[in-house]
Design a protein around this motif. Structure first.
Motif, PDB file in Angstrom:
ATOM      1  N   PHE A  23      -3.439  -3.314  14.963  1.00 20.72           N
ATOM      2  CA  PHE A  23      -4.738  -3.542  15.413  1.00 20.72           C
ATOM      3  C   PHE A  23      -4.943  -5.021  15.867  1.00 20.72           C
ATOM      4  O   PHE A  23      -5.649  -5.134  16.771  1.00 20.72           O
ATOM      5  CB  PHE A  23      -5.649  -3.800  13.758  1.00 20.72           C
ATOM      6  CG  PHE A  23      -6.911  -4.364  14.155  1.00 20.72           C
ATOM      7  CD1 PHE A  23      -7.886  -3.515  14.437  1.00 20.72           C
ATOM      8  CD2 PHE A  23      -7.103  -5.696  13.740  1.00 20.72           C
ATOM      9  CE1 PHE A  23      -9.236  -4.020  14.613  1.00 20.72           C
ATOM     10  CE2 PHE A  23      -8.488  -6.302  13.899  1.00 20.72           C
ATOM     11  CZ  PHE A  23      -9.530  -5.175  14.325  1.00 20.72           C
ATOM     12  N   TRP A  24      -4.230  -6.143  15.446  1.00 26.43           N
ATOM     13  CA  TRP A  24      -4.428  -7.525  16.143  1.00 26.43           C
ATOM     14  C   TRP A  24      -3.726  -7.432  17.578  1.00 26.43           C
ATOM     15  O   TRP A  24      -4.390  -8.018  18.337  1.00 26.43           O
ATOM     16  CB  TRP A  24      -3.830  -8.460  15.120  1.00 26.43           C
ATOM     17  CG  TRP A  24      -4.405  -8.745  13.872  1.00 26.43           C
ATOM     18  CD1 TRP A  24      -3.801  -8.404  12.766  1.00 26.43           C
ATOM     19  CD2 TRP A  24      -5.728  -9.263  13.846  1.00 26.43           C
ATOM     20  NE1 TRP A  24      -4.861  -8.667  11.776  1.00 26.43           N
ATOM     21  CE2 TRP A  24      -6.045  -9.375  12.229  1.00 26.43           C
ATOM     22  CE3 TRP A  24      -6.704  -9.786  14.521  1.00 26.43           C
ATOM     23  CZ2 TRP A  24      -7.241  -9.634  11.841  1.00 26.43           C
ATOM     24  CZ3 TRP A  24      -7.868 -10.220  14.012  1.00 26.43           C
ATOM     25  CH2 TRP A  24      -8.223 -10.246  12.488  1.00 26.43           C
ATOM     26  N   ALA A  25      -2.766  -6.677  17.556  1.00 25.14           N
ATOM     27  CA  ALA A  25      -2.014  -6.586  19.101  1.00 25.14           C
ATOM     28  C   ALA A  25      -3.085  -5.994  19.838  1.00 25.14           C
ATOM     29  O   ALA A  25      -3.359  -6.121  21.148  1.00 25.14           O
ATOM     30  CB  ALA A  25      -0.755  -5.713  18.897  1.00 25.14           C
ATOM     31  N   TYR A  26      -3.761  -4.860  19.532  1.00 23.38           N
ATOM     32  CA  TYR A  26      -4.635  -3.901  20.169  1.00 23.38           C
ATOM     33  C   TYR A  26      -5.728  -4.904  20.430  1.00 23.38           C
ATOM     34  O   TYR A  26      -6.475  -4.789  21.494  1.00 23.38           O
ATOM     35  CB  TYR A  26      -5.134  -2.603  19.516  1.00 23.38           C
ATOM     36  CG  TYR A  26      -4.154  -1.682  19.282  1.00 23.38           C
ATOM     37  CD1 TYR A  26      -3.099  -1.497  20.333  1.00 23.38           C
ATOM     38  CD2 TYR A  26      -4.008  -1.022  18.066  1.00 23.38           C
ATOM     39  CE1 TYR A  26      -2.223  -0.340  20.000  1.00 23.38           C
ATOM     40  CE2 TYR A  26      -3.083   0.094  17.909  1.00 23.38           C
ATOM     41  CZ  TYR A  26      -2.323   0.142  18.744  1.00 23.38           C
ATOM     42  OH  TYR A  26      -1.241   1.224  18.657  1.00 23.38           O
ATOM     43  N   LEU A  27      -6.464  -5.652  19.521  1.00 23.34           N
ATOM     44  CA  LEU A  27      -7.445  -6.469  19.988  1.00 23.34           C
ATOM     45  C   LEU A  27      -7.176  -7.648  20.930  1.00 23.34           C
ATOM     46  O   LEU A  27      -7.944  -7.798  21.839  1.00 23.34           O
ATOM     47  CB  LEU A  27      -7.800  -7.297  18.436  1.00 23.34           C
ATOM     48  CG  LEU A  27      -9.004  -8.293  18.775  1.00 23.34           C
ATOM     49  CD1 LEU A  27     -10.334  -7.590  18.959  1.00 23.34           C
ATOM     50  CD2 LEU A  27      -9.107  -9.072  17.141  1.00 23.34           C
ATOM     51  N   LEU A  28      -6.068  -8.317  20.800  1.00 24.64           N
ATOM     52  CA  LEU A  28      -5.638  -9.269  21.941  1.00 24.64           C
ATOM     53  C   LEU A  28      -5.478  -8.401  23.274  1.00 24.64           C
ATOM     54  O   LEU A  28      -6.080  -8.987  24.311  1.00 24.64           O
ATOM     55  CB  LEU A  28      -4.294 -10.025  21.489  1.00 24.64           C
ATOM     56  CG  LEU A  28      -3.586 -10.734  22.603  1.00 24.64           C
ATOM     57  CD1 LEU A  28      -4.715 -11.821  22.940  1.00 24.64           C
ATOM     58  CD2 LEU A  28      -2.333 -11.341  22.268  1.00 24.64           C
ATOM     59  N   GLY A  29      -4.920  -7.150  23.200  1.00 24.84           N
ATOM     60  CA  GLY A  29      -4.548  -6.688  24.462  1.00 24.84           C
ATOM     61  C   GLY A  29      -5.821  -6.234  25.231  1.00 24.84           C
ATOM     62  O   GLY A  29      -5.910  -6.328  26.470  1.00 24.84           O
ATOM     63  N   ALA A  30      -6.705  -5.717  24.527  1.00 21.04           N
ATOM     64  CA  ALA A  30      -8.112  -5.387  24.839  1.00 21.04           C
ATOM     65  C   ALA A  30      -8.946  -6.476  25.386  1.00 21.04           C
ATOM     66  O   ALA A  30      -9.600  -6.325  26.719  1.00 21.04           O
ATOM     67  CB  ALA A  30      -9.033  -4.487  24.100  1.00 21.04           C
ATOM     68  N   TYR A  31      -9.025  -7.382  24.798  1.00 20.30           N
ATOM     69  CA  TYR A  31      -9.658  -8.807  25.226  1.00 20.30           C
ATOM     70  C   TYR A  31      -9.037  -9.392  26.494  1.00 20.30           C
ATOM     71  O   TYR A  31      -9.702  -9.729  27.604  1.00 20.30           O
ATOM     72  CB  TYR A  31      -9.780  -9.832  24.035  1.00 20.30           C
ATOM     73  CG  TYR A  31     -10.727 -10.940  24.334  1.00 20.30           C
ATOM     74  CD1 TYR A  31     -11.799 -11.087  24.227  1.00 20.30           C
ATOM     75  CD2 TYR A  31      -9.840 -12.175  24.695  1.00 20.30           C
ATOM     76  CE1 TYR A  31     -12.702 -12.004  24.704  1.00 20.30           C
ATOM     77  CE2 TYR A  31     -10.733 -13.368  24.973  1.00 20.30           C
ATOM     78  CZ  TYR A  31     -12.192 -13.320  24.776  1.00 20.30           C
ATOM     79  OH  TYR A  31     -12.832 -14.456  25.241  1.00 20.30           O
ATOM     80  N   CYS A  68     -16.355  -5.307  23.070  1.00 23.83           N
ATOM     81  CA  CYS A  68     -15.288  -4.014  23.369  1.00 23.83           C
ATOM     82  C   CYS A  68     -13.934  -3.857  22.992  1.00 23.83           C
ATOM     83  O   CYS A  68     -13.479  -2.940  22.652  1.00 23.83           O
ATOM     84  CB  CYS A  68     -15.487  -4.073  25.076  1.00 23.83           C
ATOM     85  SG  CYS A  68     -17.092  -3.344  25.453  1.00 23.83           S
ATOM     86  N   ALA A  69     -13.602  -5.283  22.773  1.00 25.43           N
ATOM     87  CA  ALA A  69     -12.165  -5.386  22.448  1.00 25.43           C
ATOM     88  C   ALA A  69     -12.023  -5.092  20.794  1.00 25.43           C
ATOM     89  O   ALA A  69     -10.972  -4.163  20.412  1.00 25.43           O
ATOM     90  CB  ALA A  69     -11.676  -6.836  22.600  1.00 25.43           C
TER      91      ALA A  69
END
Length: 307
Positions: free
Chosen positions: A157-165, A125-126
């Motif tokens: 993109f990497w910030a969004y990935l970390l934030g969602a996870y 989902c992240a």
């Protein structure tokens, strides 16, 4: 009349779920930022624990505020952005979570939580969240490239990935732990809640420690002290995990994640992002290890997930 009353009662339940989810979504969205996205945790928690018959209500509850925001910002960000921003991400989550739970149920035959399933859903989902949000950002940049000349979609993109996870780890395991604790009680009362060792430990020493560390990270002007304070936030997580298994990891992780997010003053601060990466990896490990401990599972009844 009975059939009509039942239909109205069902519609009332759907409306209540949609309204409650929309309200919670608005709250979590306003306290989230690029590398700490609580909305991802809210989505995942609802999909994991609510029966599938209520999923359409969740989609409606998220779509309405998205459409409102898209209409307000469309003159500035363009029609392509408005269309992309109007797609409820929880629907994209559904496309992965439903087949995942059909193949690997949330609980095993012994009634214990399969933490690997939760972490797999969290990571997937992240990724979905990061891809969708990056596409939405790209459409905004295409509409107004001169407005944000220094923004890189790849970096975000990497910030969004970390934030969602991390946002999902902050919310979903804690909700499940709270649900299991309440199910294990014959009656949920303040006295029964306070008798919980996890609640007492959280209130008496874990939460105060995290508050002090967050305050220290905010007020100090020494970068080394600030980083040490942030990394030390993982000690309460470890302490609660050792005493209370994965329930302790979930509660401690939620507190540490909130305290770490509160210690930031600059968006996309590299030093803070490094600590968030460490916390995400540490919390994932603690949840996996804690879920294998028999201490909590032995006292929690089996809960079936009905659709």
């Amino acid at each position: 009349m009975n059939g009509s009353a039942a239909r109205w009662n069902a519609w009332g339940q759907y409306f209540a779920v949609a309204a409650a989810y929309a309200a919670c979504y608005e709250v979590t969205r306003h306290v989230s930022f690029s590398h700490w996205t609580l909305t991802a945790g809210l989505r995942l928690a609802c999909l994991l624990f609510l029966p599938t018959r209520y999923w359409p209500a969740l989609a409606v509850g998220e779509t309405l505020p998205l459409i409102e925001s898209a209409l307000l910002c469309m003159p500035k960000l363009g029609g392509a952005w408005a269309v992309s921003a109007s797609i409820p991400m929880i629907v994209l989550f559904m496309g992965f979570v439903k087949p995942l739970l059909q193949r690997w149920p949330l609980r095993g035959d012994d009634g214990r939580v399969r933490m690997s399933v939760i972490l797999a859903a969290t990571l997937a989902c992240a990724v979905i969240s990061a891809v969708s949000t990056s596409v939405t950002l790209a459409t905004a940049l295409l509409a107004s490239p001169e407005a944000w000349p220094g923004i890189s979609v790849t970096a975000y993109f990497w910030a969004y990935l970390l934030g969602a996870y991390l946002g999902a780890l902050t919310f979903a395991p804690a909700v499940l732990a709270l649900y299991e604790r309440s199910e294990a009680l014959a009656q949920v009362t303040w006295a029964a809640v306070w008798r919980s060792g996890l609640i007492r430990d959280t209130v008496s020493w874990a939460a105060p420690t995290l508050v002090v560390l967050s305050w220290l990270a905010l007020v100090t002007t020494n970068d080394t002290v600030r980083q040490m304070a942030r990394l030390t936030m993982m000690l309460p997580v470890l302490g609660l995990a050792l005493r209370h298994g994965w329930h302790g990891s979930a509660f401690g992780g939620m507190g540490a994640s909130v305290a770490l997010a509160a210690s930031g003053t600059v968006l996309l601060d590299p030093a803070m992002i490094q600590c968030q990466v460490v916390l995400a990896l540490f919390l994932s490990s603690m949840l996996l290890v804690g879920a294998r401990a028999p201490v909590i599972a032995a006292c929690v009844p089996t809960v079936q997930r009905n659709s």
